[in-house]
Design a protein around this motif. Structure first.
Motif, PDB file in Angstrom:
ATOM      1  N   ALA A   1       0.807  -1.226   0.000  1.00  0.00           N
ATOM      2  CA  ALA A   1       0.000   0.000   0.000  1.00  0.00           C
ATOM      3  C   ALA A   1       0.839   1.275   0.000  1.00  0.00           C
ATOM      4  O   ALA A   1       0.284   2.363   0.076  1.00  0.00           O
ATOM      5  CB  ALA A   1      -0.933  -0.009   1.214  1.00  0.00           C
TER       6      ALA A   1
ATOM      7  N   TYR B   1      -2.164  -0.730  -3.354  1.00  0.00           N
ATOM      8  CA  TYR B   1      -3.494  -1.060  -2.857  1.00  0.00           C
ATOM      9  C   TYR B   1      -4.036   0.110  -2.051  1.00  0.00           C
ATOM     10  O   TYR B   1      -3.276   0.876  -1.461  1.00  0.00           O
ATOM     11  CB  TYR B   1      -3.428  -2.285  -1.939  1.00  0.00           C
ATOM     12  N   SER B   2      -5.349   0.207  -1.991  1.00  0.00           N
ATOM     13  CA  SER B   2      -6.028   1.161  -1.121  1.00  0.00           C
ATOM     14  C   SER B   2      -6.386   0.444   0.174  1.00  0.00           C
ATOM     15  O   SER B   2      -6.804  -0.717   0.146  1.00  0.00           O
ATOM     16  CB  SER B   2      -7.318   1.671  -1.767  1.00  0.00           C
ATOM     17  N   ILE B   3      -6.238   1.129   1.288  1.00  0.00           N
ATOM     18  CA  ILE B   3      -6.589   0.545   2.578  1.00  0.00           C
ATOM     19  C   ILE B   3      -8.060   0.831   2.836  1.00  0.00           C
ATOM     20  O   ILE B   3      -8.470   1.986   2.894  1.00  0.00           O
ATOM     21  CB  ILE B   3      -5.712   1.132   3.704  1.00  0.00           C
ATOM     22  N   LEU B   4      -8.862  -0.242   2.965  1.00  0.00           N
ATOM     23  CA  LEU B   4     -10.291  -0.070   3.188  1.00  0.00           C
ATOM     24  C   LEU B   4     -10.597   0.012   4.682  1.00  0.00           C
ATOM     25  O   LEU B   4     -10.796   1.074   5.232  1.00  0.00           O
ATOM     26  CB  LEU B   4     -11.090  -1.212   2.549  1.00  0.00           C
TER      27      LEU B   4
ATOM     28  N   LYS C   1      -8.885   7.283  -5.232  1.00  0.00           N
ATOM     29  CA  LYS C   1      -7.501   6.832  -5.422  1.00  0.00           C
ATOM     30  C   LYS C   1      -7.440   5.650  -6.383  1.00  0.00           C
ATOM     31  O   LYS C   1      -6.625   5.625  -7.304  1.00  0.00           O
ATOM     32  CB  LYS C   1      -6.866   6.444  -4.085  1.00  0.00           C
ATOM     33  N   ALA C   2      -8.318   4.661  -6.183  1.00  0.00           N
ATOM     34  CA  ALA C   2      -8.310   3.468  -7.027  1.00  0.00           C
ATOM     35  C   ALA C   2      -8.589   3.825  -8.491  1.00  0.00           C
ATOM     36  O   ALA C   2      -7.928   3.305  -9.402  1.00  0.00           O
ATOM     37  CB  ALA C   2      -9.328   2.450  -6.519  1.00  0.00           C
TER      38      ALA C   2
ATOM     39  N   PHE D   1     -16.755   4.331   0.484  1.00  0.00           N
ATOM     40  CA  PHE D   1     -15.318   4.580   0.651  1.00  0.00           C
ATOM     41  C   PHE D   1     -14.856   5.620  -0.367  1.00  0.00           C
ATOM     42  O   PHE D   1     -14.097   5.298  -1.278  1.00  0.00           O
ATOM     43  CB  PHE D   1     -14.526   3.273   0.467  1.00  0.00           C
TER      44      PHE D   1
ATOM     45  N   GLN E   1     -10.949   6.155  -1.005  1.00  0.00           N
ATOM     46  CA  GLN E   1     -10.341   4.978  -1.614  1.00  0.00           C
ATOM     47  C   GLN E   1     -10.815   4.790  -3.055  1.00  0.00           C
ATOM     48  O   GLN E   1     -10.036   4.391  -3.917  1.00  0.00           O
ATOM     49  CB  GLN E   1     -10.656   3.715  -0.797  1.00  0.00           C
TER      50      GLN E   1
ATOM     51  N   LEU F   1      -7.112  -4.624   2.140  1.00  0.00           N
ATOM     52  CA  LEU F   1      -6.619  -3.761   1.073  1.00  0.00           C
ATOM     53  C   LEU F   1      -7.348  -4.110  -0.224  1.00  0.00           C
ATOM     54  O   LEU F   1      -7.704  -5.269  -0.456  1.00  0.00           O
ATOM     55  CB  LEU F   1      -5.120  -3.980   0.872  1.00  0.00           C
TER      56      LEU F   1
END
Length: 192
Positions: free
Chosen positions: A94, A107-110, A180-181, A174, A177, A115
């Motif tokens: 991440a 990865y995005s932290i959920l 970002k994703a 989210f 996130q 992730l």
């Protein structure tokens, strides 16, 4: 492989892709119930042998060949891989510099150490059109909270019918996130 339901959309969820990840991920697919609409295909255990990264071009033609066969046979619109990670590898997965260091977006932290990212470009580019939803979840090894949250996400995903529907869900639940994703995906693949 287990198959539940019938018709479109077809969803393929896979777990236990390499090494000892199966200890945290396989049980999640064994407990999932059939979808209300469409098809859900499950491969709860791909391989529990030696760890070979899915970023390695030899993974899918080698130990991941049962995944490739399922994709070719089912032509899923939604594809999800479940992985697990040791806490010491969080930065590697991440961290902001993952694209420069490893060649793929971070990865995005959920939530609860789960992730979210895209699957390996080796499989994404070769087997899926851009309209497909292809996700990789990383669960924190040995974390009950991580497994519970991932199980909730799988319950949502087994009912999701398209990439657009998942994007709307992520924007609502989210937003940071999701932003970002989508930015990472567009920067890496060129378009949504």
């Amino acid at each position: 492989m287990r198959i539940y339901g019938h018709g479109r959309p077809v969803r393929l969820f896979v777990a236990g892709l390499h090494g000892d990840e199966w200890k945290d991920t396989t049980v999640l697919l064994k407990r999932i119930k059939p979808p209300k609409i469409g098809t859900l295909a499950l491969i709860p255990l791909v391989d529990c042998g030696k760890y070979i990264s899915t970023l390695n071009p030899d993974y899918y033609p080698g130990i991941g060949k049962k995944i490739v066969r399922a994709i070719e046979e089912l032509k899923p619109e939604i594809y999800v891989e479940l992985h697990s990670y040791s806490s010491k590898n969080l930065e590697k997965l991440a961290g902001k510099n993952r694209l420069e260091l490893i060649g793929v977006p971070s990865y995005s932290i959920l939530k609860e150490g789960v992730l979210l990212g895209s699957v390996s470009p080796w499989i994404r580019r070769k087997y899926f059109p851009k309209e497909s939803l292809c996700l990789s979840f990383e669960l924190r090894k040995g974390s009950l909270e991580s497994r519970k949250f991932a199980a909730c996400m799988l319950e949502i995903l087994k009912e999701i019918q398209s990439l657009d529907e998942f994007i709307e869900y992520m924007k609502k639940e989210f937003p940071a996130q999701a932003k970002k994703a989508m930015e990472d995906y567009q920067r890496f693949y060129g378009e949504m």
